[in-house]
Design a protein around this motif. Structure first.
Motif, short mmCIF file in Angstrom:
data_model
loop_
_atom_site.label_atom_id
_atom_site.label_comp_id
_atom_site.label_asym_id
_atom_site.label_seq_id
_atom_site.Cartn_x
_atom_site.Cartn_y
_atom_site.Cartn_z
N LYS A 134 0.83 -1.20 0.00
CA LYS A 134 0.00 0.00 0.00
C LYS A 134 0.87 1.25 0.00
CE LYS A 134 -3.14 -2.49 3.12
NZ LYS A 134 -2.14 -3.52 3.51
N LEU A 135 0.36 2.29 -0.62
CA LEU A 135 1.01 3.60 -0.58
C LEU A 135 0.14 4.51 0.26
CD1 LEU A 135 3.35 5.32 -1.55
CD2 LEU A 135 2.03 5.89 -3.60
N ARG A 136 0.64 4.88 1.44
CA ARG A 136 -0.13 5.68 2.39
C ARG A 136 0.23 7.15 2.26
NH1 ARG A 136 -3.02 2.65 5.84
NH2 ARG A 136 -2.48 0.43 6.05
N ASP A 137 -0.78 7.99 2.44
CA ASP A 137 -0.67 9.42 2.15
C ASP A 137 -0.82 10.22 3.45
OD1 ASP A 137 -0.84 11.99 1.17
OD2 ASP A 137 -2.70 11.67 0.05
N ALA A 138 0.22 10.98 3.80
CA ALA A 138 0.17 11.82 4.99
C ALA A 138 -0.44 13.18 4.71
CB ALA A 138 1.57 12.00 5.59
N GLY A 139 -0.70 13.50 3.44
CA GLY A 139 -1.29 14.78 3.10
C GLY A 139 -0.26 15.89 3.00
N GLY A 140 -0.69 17.02 2.54
CA GLY A 140 0.21 18.16 2.38
C GLY A 140 0.17 18.65 0.94
N GLU A 141 0.70 19.85 0.74
CA GLU A 141 0.65 20.48 -0.58
C GLU A 141 2.03 20.62 -1.22
OE1 GLU A 141 -2.14 21.12 -2.04
OE2 GLU A 141 -3.36 20.56 -0.30
N GLY A 142 3.08 20.28 -0.50
CA GLY A 142 4.42 20.53 -1.01
C GLY A 142 4.99 19.39 -1.83
N ARG A 143 6.30 19.40 -1.94
CA ARG A 143 7.02 18.40 -2.72
C ARG A 143 6.77 17.00 -2.17
NH1 ARG A 143 13.02 19.59 -4.29
NH2 ARG A 143 12.33 19.28 -6.44
N PRO A 144 6.51 16.00 -3.02
CA PRO A 144 6.30 14.64 -2.53
C PRO A 144 7.60 14.01 -2.02
CG PRO A 144 6.27 14.67 -4.93
CD PRO A 144 6.33 16.10 -4.48
N VAL A 145 7.51 13.41 -0.84
CA VAL A 145 8.64 12.72 -0.22
C VAL A 145 8.18 11.31 0.11
CG1 VAL A 145 10.35 12.71 1.63
CG2 VAL A 145 9.46 14.90 0.76
N LEU A 146 8.74 10.31 -0.56
CA LEU A 146 8.31 8.92 -0.42
C LEU A 146 9.26 8.18 0.53
CD1 LEU A 146 6.60 6.46 -1.12
CD2 LEU A 146 7.98 6.20 -3.21
N PHE A 147 8.73 7.69 1.65
CA PHE A 147 9.52 6.95 2.63
C PHE A 147 9.39 5.45 2.37
CE2 PHE A 147 9.26 11.01 4.68
CZ PHE A 147 10.44 11.12 5.39
N VAL A 148 10.54 4.77 2.37
CA VAL A 148 10.60 3.33 2.15
C VAL A 148 11.16 2.68 3.41
CG1 VAL A 148 11.45 1.48 0.66
CG2 VAL A 148 11.05 3.77 -0.30
N PRO A 149 10.32 2.07 4.24
CA PRO A 149 10.81 1.44 5.47
C PRO A 149 11.32 0.03 5.21
CG PRO A 149 8.44 1.22 5.34
CD PRO A 149 8.86 1.98 4.11
N SER A 150 11.88 -0.56 6.23
CA SER A 150 12.29 -1.97 6.17
C SER A 150 11.06 -2.86 6.15
CB SER A 150 13.14 -2.30 7.40
OG SER A 150 13.47 -3.67 7.42
#
Length: 348
Positions: A62-78
């Motif tokens: 799944k790709l979860r969305d924290a919301g916000g209007e700025g530049r997209p930052v995609l976090f990849v956890p273990s």
């Protein structure tokens, strides 16, 4: 609902066996560790936060969305522990903190593998899940990989267009664990491989056992130290949050465990320039985006010697990296990461 299904070190029998073997000559330490364990198991848990909404899926991921209007930052956890370390609590969430500073964070949730995933190896997670999800962004995101997720993110950054690439305590040169630790992890895999083959999955308990054996005395000492904490203190609450997180975790697909232990840890394929992802050898030099690497300077789970070696390399504090990401250490990691993202060139 409780935050963790089992309030105690997982697997508990191994913790007790380590306690007997490591502290048998120190009855006081045994008593304090057992008291810490009792208090930990009985402690009242905070109400867990609602999970971030799912915007896109790729199979079980799944790709979860924290919301916000700025530049997209995609976090990849273990994959080894839940992604919640990056969104741990209302007052300790790197994801939500960055949203409050004008960014639009996103979080990969690897989901729970089943027997049908048995043949999905480490490289396959990059090829089948991570690369297609990166491709769904209308503009290249900033990619941030945490722990083993940083290893996968490095491969993805070399195979896709990203606006920037950052890692937090990500292993790449697995020889950095040292021969003794690598031999111990190889022996653990040899013991659990038949069960993994039969189930099609690597139980989380088996992985936890491997981590504990890297530093069993430290595992015992932290529970002994918990016995001395005021249960109402912020330090006690922080310990409970992090330990509950560490005691959770989905199993890994069998092929993922096999590649992790036999190819990455035992043979150091990434560090030797021999790891193939999407059909070709992957190397850090193939990523042409601005890059930064945050390294935990005194971590046994991901020693500094295993780091990728990116040109912009920064120390990220001491101790278990979970304390850096989910603990009270914004000045050590959060602000420098935010400053680095803010300084990236604007999208064209």
């Amino acid at each position: 609902m409780d935050f963790a299904s089992q309030h105690g070190p997982r697997p508990l029998p191994l913790f007790l066996a380590m306690l007997r073997s490591e502290a048998t000559a120190n009855p006081e330490l045994v008593q304090r560790a057992m008291e810490g364990l009792r208090r930990f198991q009985a402690a009242k848990r905070e109400r867990s936060m609602r999970a971030l909404p799912v915007r896109r899926r790729r199979g079980r991921v799944k790709l979860r969305d924290a919301g916000g209007e700025g530049r997209p930052v995609l976090f990849v956890p273990s994959l080894i522990n839940p992604p919640s370390i990056l969104d741990l609590s209302r007052d300790r969430s790197l994801i939500r903190w960055l949203r409050g500073r004008g960014f639009h964070p996103w979080l990969i949730d690897w989901g729970t593998p089943g027997a049908k995933d048995r043949d999905m190896d480490v490289a396959g997670h990059v090829e089948r899940f991570l690369l297609p999800l990166i491709a769904t962004f209308p503009e290249p995101p900033v990619l941030v990989g945490y722990c083993l997720g940083g290893t996968l993110a490095m491969a993805a950054a070399a195979r896709s267009k990203v606006a920037g690439f950052a890692t937090i305590a990500a292993p790449w040169h697995f020889t950095g664990y040292g021969e003794e630790a690598r031999a111990a992890m190889t022996a653990i895999w040899a013991a659990i491989k038949p069960t993994s083959e039969a189930l099609g999955l690597v139980p989380m308990e088996a992985l936890q056992a491997g981590f504990w054996q890297l530093d069993p005395a430290r595992t015992i000492a932290k529970y002994a130290g918990f016995a001395d904490l005021d249960p109402r203190s912020e330090a006690a609450r922080r310990f409970i949050r992090l330990e509950d997180w560490a005691n959770q975790g989905a199993p890994l697909p069998h092929a993922f465990g096999r590649e992790l232990f036999e190819e990455l840890i035992a043979l150091d394929r990434p560090g030797q320039g021999q790891w193939r992802v999407a059909g070709d050898i992957v190397t850090p030099s193939q990523c042409d985006a601005p890059s930064v690497e945050f390294v935990a300077t005194a971590d046994r789970i991901v020693p500094a010697a295993t780091a990728i070696g990116l040109a912009d390399r920064r120390a990220g504090g001491t101790g278990h990296v979970g304390m850096v990401v989910g603990g009270r250490a914004e000045e050590q990691l959060w602000q420098p990461l935010a400053d680095w993202i803010a300084a990236l060139p604007a999208p064209r």
